[in-house]
Design a protein around this motif. Structure first.
Motif: not given
Length: 200
Positions: A76-101
């Protein structure tokens, strides 16, 4: 239906400590419902928790803006960011920054989950929690149990990482039965005592 939901949220908010948004992506959680939840959270100092339930459809978890905690699968996180290649840590940090969570739970299936928390300096801390039941009978309800434990714990003042540990125990109990069977407080307390006496 939207107006009925909004009325209930407004009526119940003054008596709550938090709001859990569990969105099955069938159109119930509209932009207006999310707007009212944000208003009520601000007005009554409530913690807001968000989770998508995307088993047969796609939803975008990034629509949950400025929540206290988001619970998402890696998919779900990768779908929200449109990214299927980067590592989990990058995905998590990017999602936190995108949502303001403020906090994020990244669910990794049989590998457990990772809890992320943004501190006051903007630095994001993380802690891995392994799946405590290596042989699940049925994974239905594991994420729901995890989120329930986190929401109750955090609304009661229990620190995030301790709430996450309790949530890991809840999830382990939830997958011992067929179907989405609620985990009782007695079962959780018994399991926690066993874990304390016999750590693995």
């Amino acid at each position: 239906v939207e107006e009925q939901i909004i009325t209930e949220i407004c009526n119940k908010a003054p008596y709550a400590q938090g709001i859990v948004v569990s969105d099955f992506v069938y159109g119930v959680i509209t932009p207006r419902v999310l707007e009212v939840i944000g208003e009520m959270a601000s007005q009554h100092n409530l913690l807001v928790f968000g989770d998508l339930q995307c088993s047969s459809q796609f939803g975008n978890v990034s629509k949950f803006q400025n929540f206290y905690l988001l619970s998402t699968t890696e998919r779900e996180a990768r779908f929200a960011l449109g990214d299927h290649d980067k590592g989990v840590e990058w995905v998590a940090n990017a999602l936190i920054n995108k949502t303001g969570a403020k906090n994020l739970i990244m669910k990794l299936g049989s590998e457990g989950f990772i809890t992320y928390s943004r501190n006051t300096d903007g630095f994001i801390n993380s802690q891995n929690f392994p799946a405590l039941n290596p042989n699940p009978v049925d994974v239905a309800g594991a994420g729901d149990s995890l989120l329930a434990a986190l929401a109750v714990g955090l609304c009661s003042g229990v620190p995030l990482m301790l709430s996450s540990a309790i949530g890991a125990c809840m999830a382990a109990l939830a997958v011992q039965n067929v179907g989405n069977v609620p985990v009782s407080r007695h079962s959780l307390q018994k399991h926690l005592r066993q874990m304390t006496l016999n750590p693995t």
